[in-house]
Scaffold this motif. Structure first.
Motif, PDB file in Angstrom:
ATOM      1  N   GLU A 221       0.840  -1.210   0.000  1.00 14.41           N
ATOM      2  CA  GLU A 221       0.000   0.000   0.000  1.00 14.41           C
ATOM      3  C   GLU A 221       0.873   1.256   0.000  1.00 14.41           C
ATOM      4  O   GLU A 221       0.581   2.233  -0.687  1.00 14.41           O
ATOM      5  CB  GLU A 221      -0.926  -0.001   1.215  1.00 14.41           C
ATOM      6  N   GLY A 222       1.956   1.232   0.778  1.00  9.87           N
ATOM      7  CA  GLY A 222       2.850   2.381   0.801  1.00  9.87           C
ATOM      8  C   GLY A 222       3.536   2.608  -0.530  1.00  9.87           C
ATOM      9  O   GLY A 222       3.704   3.752  -0.980  1.00  9.87           O
ATOM     10  N   ILE A 223       3.932   1.517  -1.174  1.00 10.15           N
ATOM     11  CA  ILE A 223       4.574   1.610  -2.492  1.00 10.15           C
ATOM     12  C   ILE A 223       3.599   2.176  -3.517  1.00 10.15           C
ATOM     13  O   ILE A 223       3.944   3.066  -4.309  1.00 10.15           O
ATOM     14  CB  ILE A 223       5.084   0.219  -2.925  1.00 10.15           C
ATOM     15  N   ILE A 224       2.375   1.676  -3.510  1.00  7.21           N
ATOM     16  CA  ILE A 224       1.358   2.157  -4.447  1.00  7.21           C
ATOM     17  C   ILE A 224       1.088   3.645  -4.225  1.00  7.21           C
ATOM     18  O   ILE A 224       0.986   4.429  -5.176  1.00  7.21           O
ATOM     19  CB  ILE A 224       0.064   1.332  -4.308  1.00  7.21           C
ATOM     20  N   ALA A 225       1.014   4.044  -2.948  1.00  6.91           N
ATOM     21  CA  ALA A 225       0.731   5.441  -2.624  1.00  6.91           C
ATOM     22  C   ALA A 225       1.841   6.377  -3.086  1.00  6.91           C
ATOM     23  O   ALA A 225       1.612   7.576  -3.301  1.00  6.91           O
ATOM     24  CB  ALA A 225       0.517   5.590  -1.125  1.00  6.91           C
ATOM     25  N   THR A 226       3.044   5.853  -3.254  1.00  7.90           N
ATOM     26  CA  THR A 226       4.165   6.681  -3.700  1.00  7.90           C
ATOM     27  C   THR A 226       4.033   7.069  -5.167  1.00  7.90           C
ATOM     28  O   THR A 226       4.637   8.053  -5.597  1.00  7.90           O
ATOM     29  CB  THR A 226       5.496   5.946  -3.443  1.00  7.90           C
ATOM     30  N   GLY A 227       3.248   6.296  -5.935  1.00  9.64           N
ATOM     31  CA  GLY A 227       2.951   6.753  -7.291  1.00  9.64           C
ATOM     32  C   GLY A 227       3.298   5.828  -8.433  1.00  9.64           C
ATOM     33  O   GLY A 227       3.410   6.281  -9.584  1.00  9.64           O
ATOM     34  N   ILE A 228       3.441   4.522  -8.177  1.00 14.10           N
ATOM     35  CA  ILE A 228       3.667   3.609  -9.297  1.00 14.10           C
ATOM     36  C   ILE A 228       2.428   3.554 -10.181  1.00 14.10           C
ATOM     37  O   ILE A 228       1.311   3.786  -9.723  1.00 14.10           O
ATOM     38  CB  ILE A 228       4.051   2.195  -8.826  1.00 14.10           C
ATOM     39  N   SER A 229       2.649   3.232 -11.450  1.00  8.29           N
ATOM     40  CA  SER A 229       1.542   3.129 -12.406  1.00  8.29           C
ATOM     41  C   SER A 229       1.109   1.695 -12.643  1.00  8.29           C
ATOM     42  O   SER A 229       0.050   1.458 -13.234  1.00  8.29           O
ATOM     43  CB  SER A 229       1.933   3.755 -13.748  1.00  8.29           C
ATOM     44  N   GLY A 230       1.931   0.742 -12.215  1.00  8.90           N
ATOM     45  CA  GLY A 230       1.588  -0.647 -12.476  1.00  8.90           C
ATOM     46  C   GLY A 230       2.416  -1.614 -11.659  1.00  8.90           C
ATOM     47  O   GLY A 230       3.348  -1.237 -10.945  1.00  8.90           O
ATOM     48  N   ILE A 231       2.045  -2.880 -11.770  1.00 11.39           N
ATOM     49  CA  ILE A 231       2.723  -3.974 -11.073  1.00 11.39           C
ATOM     50  C   ILE A 231       3.010  -5.087 -12.080  1.00 11.39           C
ATOM     51  O   ILE A 231       2.142  -5.434 -12.899  1.00 11.39           O
ATOM     52  CB  ILE A 231       1.855  -4.543  -9.936  1.00 11.39           C
ATOM     53  N   GLU A 232       4.218  -5.646 -12.004  1.00 14.06           N
ATOM     54  CA  GLU A 232       4.537  -6.825 -12.809  1.00 14.06           C
ATOM     55  C   GLU A 232       3.888  -8.034 -12.116  1.00 14.06           C
ATOM     56  O   GLU A 232       4.512  -8.751 -11.347  1.00 14.06           O
ATOM     57  CB  GLU A 232       6.052  -7.000 -12.915  1.00 14.06           C
ATOM     58  N   VAL A 233       2.630  -8.217 -12.415  1.00 13.22           N
ATOM     59  CA  VAL A 233       1.830  -9.260 -11.762  1.00 13.22           C
ATOM     60  C   VAL A 233       2.275 -10.651 -12.189  1.00 13.22           C
ATOM     61  O   VAL A 233       2.397 -11.572 -11.378  1.00 13.22           O
ATOM     62  CB  VAL A 233       0.332  -9.051 -12.075  1.00 13.22           C
ATOM     63  N   TYR A 234       2.526 -10.806 -13.482  1.00 19.60           N
ATOM     64  CA  TYR A 234       2.847 -12.111 -14.048  1.00 19.60           C
ATOM     65  C   TYR A 234       4.363 -12.186 -14.224  1.00 19.60           C
ATOM     66  O   TYR A 234       4.943 -11.555 -15.110  1.00 19.60           O
ATOM     67  CB  TYR A 234       2.112 -12.310 -15.367  1.00 19.60           C
ATOM     68  N   SER A 235       5.008 -12.959 -13.347  1.00 18.57           N
ATOM     69  CA  SER A 235       6.463 -13.013 -13.288  1.00 18.57           C
ATOM     70  C   SER A 235       6.928 -14.454 -13.114  1.00 18.57           C
ATOM     71  O   SER A 235       6.229 -15.280 -12.525  1.00 18.57           O
ATOM     72  CB  SER A 235       6.956 -12.170 -12.104  1.00 18.57           C
ATOM     73  N   SER A 236       8.135 -14.722 -13.590  1.00 20.98           N
ATOM     74  CA  SER A 236       8.728 -16.046 -13.418  1.00 20.98           C
ATOM     75  C   SER A 236       8.845 -16.441 -11.957  1.00 20.98           C
ATOM     76  O   SER A 236       8.881 -17.624 -11.621  1.00 20.98           O
ATOM     77  CB  SER A 236      10.134 -16.077 -14.043  1.00 20.98           C
ATOM     78  N   TYR A 237       8.922 -15.441 -11.070  1.00 19.14           N
ATOM     79  CA  TYR A 237       9.175 -15.704  -9.661  1.00 19.14           C
ATOM     80  C   TYR A 237       7.908 -15.880  -8.835  1.00 19.14           C
ATOM     81  O   TYR A 237       7.990 -16.237  -7.656  1.00 19.14           O
ATOM     82  CB  TYR A 237       9.992 -14.561  -9.056  1.00 19.14           C
ATOM     83  N   HIS A 238       6.748 -15.591  -9.412  1.00 17.43           N
ATOM     84  CA  HIS A 238       5.515 -15.626  -8.638  1.00 17.43           C
ATOM     85  C   HIS A 238       4.849 -16.992  -8.711  1.00 17.43           C
ATOM     86  O   HIS A 238       4.637 -17.534  -9.799  1.00 17.43           O
ATOM     87  CB  HIS A 238       4.532 -14.571  -9.158  1.00 17.43           C
ATOM     88  N   ASP A 239       4.497 -17.532  -7.554  1.00 22.31           N
ATOM     89  CA  ASP A 239       3.688 -18.737  -7.552  1.00 22.31           C
ATOM     90  C   ASP A 239       2.220 -18.322  -7.760  1.00 22.31           C
ATOM     91  O   ASP A 239       1.910 -17.125  -7.754  1.00 22.31           O
ATOM     92  CB  ASP A 239       3.880 -19.536  -6.264  1.00 22.31           C
ATOM     93  N   PRO A 240       1.321 -19.265  -7.967  1.00 22.33           N
ATOM     94  CA  PRO A 240      -0.075 -18.896  -8.250  1.00 22.33           C
ATOM     95  C   PRO A 240      -0.712 -18.016  -7.187  1.00 22.33           C
ATOM     96  O   PRO A 240      -1.482 -17.099  -7.516  1.00 22.33           O
ATOM     97  CB  PRO A 240      -0.776 -20.254  -8.349  1.00 22.33           C
ATOM     98  N   ASP A 241      -0.399 -18.255  -5.921  1.00 21.39           N
ATOM     99  CA  ASP A 241      -0.981 -17.438  -4.857  1.00 21.39           C
ATOM    100  C   ASP A 241      -0.481 -16.000  -4.925  1.00 21.39           C
ATOM    101  O   ASP A 241      -1.254 -15.050  -4.721  1.00 21.39           O
ATOM    102  CB  ASP A 241      -0.655 -18.031  -3.482  1.00 21.39           C
TER     103      ASP A 241
END
Length: 296
Positions: A221-241
């Motif tokens: 939440e703090g990172i988002i509030a700082t002003g990012i425009s997006g998230i790399e949701v789909y990544s080699s490092y992310h498990d399904p959860d």
């Protein structure tokens, strides 16, 4: 058919293998239609990639992956659609390079203090312009211990539980923030990195947050509030959860979702170009990103 990979590293990243032109060939062989070259703190490979892709079915999106800090935690911030000729990116690259070079010897000593030995001559063969990385130390240590006498290296040998990406996993286990051979760096703050990307026409997107943000909702939440425009949701490092966690966060906050492999070549042998499952949203992801880039 649209197929994307929005997180690729060329050999302008000191831990990656292929030139920008070679990346283009690999993308074409993998059927990629849209790719982003996003090197560590460097935009120098972008133009070479764009030139190599001319006349092909591949669109190269300019990018960079900037190391930065938020609330004491080191993050990676992708910048898509940046003016890759902007002088500020040369300044960032030079600053990080000089810090890494200055830290290299001490990091090697800290790894040795843990009980892992390697040959300095092997390091000299692997190093680029005097910078030594954790991945290089891992490779040199495994070569030095060819008789497999050091049990600390067992997880990184063939069949070990960290052997999928042995060199990078060694870095995370020994040389990353909070680990015994970590060397502090003076990176930009997240707010500064966001500002630099915005001022140079780019879209700031939090890279593979599952690696260092985990599922810490307050931190996110703090990172988002700082002003990012997006998230790399789909990544080699992310498990399904983790993918579900970040997908939900992006939708709740009306953020862009991107998809990238973080391909480096032989440093991360289990990660291939186009190997990340974008859940059939390739066209939608790249369309929204390009629309956002055009609006900056």
């Amino acid at each position: 058919m649209i197929k994307i990979d929005l997180h690729l590293h060329s050999n302008y990243s000191n831990d990656a293998e292929f030139s920008p032109a070679e990346l283009v060939d690999l993308c074409l062989n993998a059927g990629i239609t849209h790719a982003a070259i996003a090197d560590h703190n460097s935009a120098r490979g972008v133009q070479e990639g764009i030139e190599a892709a001319k006349g092909t079915g591949l669109t190269i999106i300019s990018g960079i992956e900037v190391d930065c800090v938020f609330d004491g935690i080191e993050l990676h911030l992708l910048g898509f659609g940046i003016d890759h000729h902007a002088h500020i990116f040369e300044e960032i690259e030079a600053d990080v390079y000089h810090q890494e070079k200055a830290n290299s010897f001490q990091m090697m000593q800290l790894v040795r203090q843990v009980g892992i030995e390697f040959d300095d001559e092997q390091i000299e063969e692997l190093t680029r312009d005097g910078v030594v990385t954790g991945e290089m130390i891992a490779r040199a240590a495994l070569i030095y211990d060819e008789d497999a006498k050091n049990p600390l290296l067992d997880p990184y040998r063939d069949g070990g539980d960290r052997s999928d990406n042995p060199f990078t996993n060694f870095y995370w286990d020994y040389c990353s923030q909070g680990k015994p051979a970590y060397m502090p760096m003076n990176f930009l703050s997240l707010a500064e990195a966001i500002e630099v990307i915005h001022l140079n026409g780019g879209v700031p997107v939090l890279a593979h947050p599952g690696v260092n943000v985990k599922e810490n909702s307050d931190l996110l939440e703090g990172i988002i509030a700082t002003g990012i425009s997006g998230i790399e949701v789909y990544s080699s490092y992310h498990d399904p959860d983790q993918t579900e966690f970040y997908e939900k966060a992006a939708l709740e906050h009306h953020l862009l979702m991107t998809c990238g492999s973080d391909f480096h070549g032989n440093t991360k042998p289990s990660i291939m170009i186009g190997s990340t499952d974008c859940r059939g949203q390739d066209r939608q992801i790249v369309s929204k990103l390009i629309q956002k880039m055009s609006g900056n």
